[in-house]
Write a protein that holds these residues in place. Structure first.
Motif, mmCIF file in Angstrom:
data_model
loop_
_atom_site.group_PDB
_atom_site.id
_atom_site.type_symbol
_atom_site.label_atom_id
_atom_site.label_comp_id
_atom_site.label_asym_id
_atom_site.label_seq_id
_atom_site.Cartn_x
_atom_site.Cartn_y
_atom_site.Cartn_z
ATOM 1 N N TYR A 107 0.818 -1.206 0.000
ATOM 2 C CA TYR A 107 0.000 0.000 0.000
ATOM 3 C C TYR A 107 0.853 1.258 0.000
ATOM 4 C CZ TYR A 107 -4.347 -2.524 0.717
ATOM 5 O OH TYR A 107 -5.427 -3.338 0.561
ATOM 6 N N ALA A 108 2.005 1.219 0.644
ATOM 7 C CA ALA A 108 2.881 2.394 0.691
ATOM 8 C C ALA A 108 3.315 2.807 -0.712
ATOM 9 C CB ALA A 108 4.099 2.110 1.557
ATOM 10 N N TYR A 111 0.244 4.478 -2.308
ATOM 11 C CA TYR A 111 0.046 5.812 -1.748
ATOM 12 C C TYR A 111 1.119 6.774 -2.254
ATOM 13 C CZ TYR A 111 -3.370 3.826 1.476
ATOM 14 O OH TYR A 111 -4.466 3.201 2.015
ATOM 15 N N PHE A 114 0.134 7.825 -5.795
ATOM 16 C CA PHE A 114 -0.970 8.782 -5.766
ATOM 17 C C PHE A 114 -0.530 10.134 -5.217
ATOM 18 C CE2 PHE A 114 -3.799 4.872 -5.436
ATOM 19 C CZ PHE A 114 -4.012 4.864 -6.800
ATOM 20 N N LEU A 115 0.345 10.132 -4.210
ATOM 21 C CA LEU A 115 0.854 11.382 -3.661
ATOM 22 C C LEU A 115 1.669 12.134 -4.705
ATOM 23 C CD1 LEU A 115 1.206 13.229 -1.199
ATOM 24 C CD2 LEU A 115 3.248 11.912 -0.635
#
Length: 186
Positions: A107-108, A111, A114-115
């Motif tokens: 997930y990191a 994320y 997306f960041l």
């Protein structure tokens, strides 16, 4: 669905893109309406305009004319074609076959992607530019239509109102009433 489709077509068909509406343009909108009606009656998912994907696609097909007369603005053109959009849809459909592999992606990492996408797109937003103007002396404002033609107090007032609306939306999203978040956008 209709409003999202109209907003997407309005963004993609900006006058500076110099797009030519073909004969199928209005037929496309009619077919989206009919498909949405049938999908609603059958209980299947609606057609969505995929605003981000459409705008990114138009941006990727845009090129700036490098040869122009002194003093003229460089022209913007968009290569009009549908091949890449069809290929993107096919690849999205094939991603279902990768579900066993995708569960190993942390997930990191997602994320982080997306960041990065959000941060890289932030600089192109007019809201971000106007928020920076709140902290900048007037003599350092960039030469843009809204800094030339709009009085400074109105420009800042509009930006502050937008910031307040964003704060209200954020608060609503974080409360148990967040399920009603889409209704606050209307």
């Amino acid at each position: 669905v209709f409003i999202e489709t109209q907003i997407t077509s309005r963004i993609v068909n900006k006058p500076e893109h110099n797009l030519k509406k073909g004969t199928g343009y209005h037929l496309n909108i009619l077919s989206i309406g009919v498909i949405s009606l049938v999908a609603g009656l059958l209980g299947t998912p609606f057609v969505c305009a995929a605003t981000v994907r459409c705008v990114t696609h138009a941006g990727a097909l845009t090129w700036v004319e490098t040869l122009h007369a002194p003093g003229e603005k460089p022209g913007l053109r968009v290569r009009e074609q549908r091949v890449t959009a069809v290929l993107v849809q096919i690849l999205l459909g094939c991603s279902i076959l990768l579900k066993d592999f995708l569960k190993y992606v942390p997930y990191a990492a997602l994320y982080g992607v997306f960041l990065y996408m959000g941060a890289s797109c932030l600089t192109s937003l007019q809201f971000y530019e106007r928020a920076k103007l709140l902290l900048m002396p007037a003599k350092h404002y960039p030469d843009l239509p809204y800094t030339r033609n709009v009085p400074r107090y109105k420009l800042h007032l509009f930006t502050i109102i937008q910031m307040a609306c964003l704060a209200v939306l954020w608060v609503v999203k974080e409360t148990p009433a967040g399920i009603a978040f889409p209704f606050f956008l209307m």
